[in-house]
Design an enzyme around this catalytic site. Sequence first.
Site, mmCIF file in Angstrom:
data_model
loop_
_atom_site.group_PDB
_atom_site.id
_atom_site.type_symbol
_atom_site.label_atom_id
_atom_site.label_comp_id
_atom_site.label_asym_id
_atom_site.label_seq_id
_atom_site.Cartn_x
_atom_site.Cartn_y
_atom_site.Cartn_z
ATOM 1 N N GLY B 236 0.829 -1.197 0.000
ATOM 2 C CA GLY B 236 0.000 0.000 0.000
ATOM 3 C C GLY B 236 0.861 1.242 0.000
ATOM 4 O O GLY B 236 2.012 1.208 -0.452
ATOM 5 N N VAL B 240 1.018 4.808 5.038
ATOM 6 C CA VAL B 240 0.465 3.762 5.906
ATOM 7 C C VAL B 240 1.562 2.754 6.274
ATOM 8 O O VAL B 240 1.610 2.253 7.395
ATOM 9 C CB VAL B 240 -0.727 3.057 5.219
ATOM 10 C CG1 VAL B 240 -1.257 1.918 6.091
ATOM 11 C CG2 VAL B 240 -1.843 4.057 4.944
ATOM 12 N N GLY B 241 2.464 2.496 5.337
ATOM 13 C CA GLY B 241 3.566 1.571 5.609
ATOM 14 C C GLY B 241 4.396 2.026 6.802
ATOM 15 O O GLY B 241 4.813 1.222 7.640
ATOM 16 N N GLU B 258 5.603 -3.392 0.940
ATOM 17 C CA GLU B 258 5.742 -3.073 -0.489
ATOM 18 C C GLU B 258 4.956 -1.787 -0.696
ATOM 19 O O GLU B 258 3.735 -1.795 -0.719
ATOM 20 C CB GLU B 258 5.205 -4.233 -1.325
ATOM 21 C CG GLU B 258 5.885 -4.337 -2.676
ATOM 22 C CD GLU B 258 5.104 -3.617 -3.746
ATOM 23 O OE1 GLU B 258 5.370 -2.414 -3.922
ATOM 24 O OE2 GLU B 258 4.236 -4.245 -4.368
ATOM 25 N N CYS B 292 2.246 0.366 -8.710
ATOM 26 C CA CYS B 292 3.287 0.982 -7.885
ATOM 27 C C CYS B 292 4.613 1.088 -8.623
ATOM 28 O O CYS B 292 5.390 2.001 -8.393
ATOM 29 C CB CYS B 292 3.454 0.210 -6.586
ATOM 30 S SG CYS B 292 3.657 -1.555 -6.844
#
Lengths: 236, 498
Positions: B236, B240-241, B258, B292
């Site tokens: 994501g 947020v990671g 990732e 991504c």
Amino acid sequence: MTDGINASVRNAAAGALSWSVGSVVARGRALFEAADVLEGSCTSTGIRNVVDAVRWYAGWADKFEAVGGTLNATPGPHRSETRPVALGTVLVFVPVAQTPLSAFADVVAPALVAGNGVVALFEEEPTAEERDALNLLAAGPLNAALAVHFGVSSRELPGLVVAPEVDAVAIAGGPPSLVEEVERASAETMVRTIVLAVDAGERGRYTPNRDSDPVLSLRRVLRFTEPRTIWRAASS
Amino acid sequence: MARKGEGLDYGAARARLDRSWIPDHVGSWIGGVHRVGDNATAVIAPSDGSVLATRHDASMRDLDDAIGAARSGLEAWRRAGPFERTRVLLRVAAELRARGDAFAAVEAVNVGKPIRLARSVEVPLAAAHFEYHAGWADKLEYATRGDAMPVGIWAQIVPWNFPLLLAAWKIAPALAAGNAVVMKPAESTPLTLHMLMDVLREAGLPDGVVNVVNGGAGLGAALVSHAGVDGVSFTGSTLVGKAVRRATAGSGKRLMLELGGNGASIVHDDAPMDQAVEGVVLGAFANQGQICCAPRRVLVQENVAEAFAAHLVQRMARLRVGDPLDRNTDVGPVHGVAHLEALRVTVEEAVARGAVAHAHPSALPSEGSWMAPTILTNVTGALRVAREEVFGPVLTLSTFRTPEEAVALANDTRFGLSASVWTTNGARAQWTAERVRAGVVWINGANRMSPSSPFGGVRESGFGREGGLHGLLDYVDVDGGDATGGSSRQGRAGEGEQ
């Protein structure tokens, strides 16, 4: 102290590129040479251990890519390979309560072999002999890739990891609270954290050993790398 | 005078979508039981805003139950043994292929993804991941050079751009290595994972080995922080990671992230120009640019920049924007109205600060969330569109003079997921690939994937790998204290620890 370390970090970042993209054969030779220089100047058991570890790991320099990389199958006219490449600039922190030279040998040597620029930070002030030996090592054939600082408090570490040039931080043992603090600080810029095995005690004593195990020492080298996959079109 | 071929166009070639393929109610899967709660939300088609299904979110109690079910599943999966694990994974791959039309059509309407991409890339690649990992499940001792134990229970969170593929490339290696899974799909795209649960059950996967919980950010946070979880795999946003990493700091959980990318495509003056134009345009605008690893910044050598830009814009203008279910469509709607608005603001801001926008000429539907593919030229490095991940059909173009400058520009980002280099000079290609800081580099290509090729990022694009031997090892606990990282695996997971 922090200014001096940050300057070392910038130097290591500048040196890391040539160290990492240069020939692994030359890298191995530089490490063998550094071990020779150190051996010629010191006689204590602690230093002998460093010499042995640097030599042991130097022997991995021209081999770890072959055994840590892969050739990847593809369905089409392409070739894909994955190579372990250096993380970049790595802070290595050796907390009080560790045996400084063992920790150095077990952590710094594999980080260097992998192609990283290393700034080693010892919490403890070492003996005069140890200090001279480590300074010698950092001044010799490894001087572009290694800097050493003594008497660095663990309280400084979370502030140091967020410097823009830092790519990874390795902690040779240390209390769980330090590990948590460093991991949290590392989230901001996604600095990699490498925490070596610690015992269950509250001081988190790092247990040095196993360097003479080929598989485990290879894994140790590879922990200071990350895989890069390169695809090539194969068409006329 | 009209040129030859002008005025001719493709007719619509709409793929079949059987309404019965779309599940009416999508709830949690806990220990093999589908659980539907009171907390219901509509699942929307981004092409026209219509309601596809009803999603039922998991409660905290459901989450606890899912972790408990995974604990039992882990034991059942251990008892199954390596050869049965291989057989189950192969059956999953076969069944996914057999139901390819249904999976692709449902994915297309739920994501807004062109059916051609879903049918010819996403579904076959998802199946290939199960097949590839089936072959590892009975050979783990080779992979690890020692005893191989599963890490345990994984919290896996997947985004909305490739719901089926990303579910497959997280579930397949986890299962091959003997782990159990609790997966949370994106709130907006839960449909194909729900369908995959049917396939897993029919393939003979024991109940509880894979569980699903639906919900938003609150549930995701509870899932990754859950004490019963041993590993977290998140795909994501970088924002947020980072929160996931802070939440798991000091926990000793295995962590794979990732995250976002801002990939550069370096086009040298000796590049195969037609291939470069085609590769960059298809790479940048496939799935509406919501990939991504898509090329986002084209860096083209100054002496060929003008001609290259003209070709690029021309090729982009020929993309067909429209109905995701039409087999001729290249570009569908973007993910939702709020996402569209954010993309628009970013492009407008760039234009206000001197960038020149070349937008796709076709008229867009009035319903749904549609954005014209856009190429921005005259882009300076300071612009947000150059520095941040712009997750949509937007491509920037700027120039360089020397190979050194190209590498410096490519690396002038905090991300490091992917890059591509276009040149016919093999030595220059290799030189560049060794200096660009990215987890994946394509030489004369873009967005290539295979289950055996490790995929993942460096720097703020995250860590850990998906696919290949390196990806498999992230899901294995290798014997020997230090090898498994003692109290922490943060940033290293297991990749490379062979």
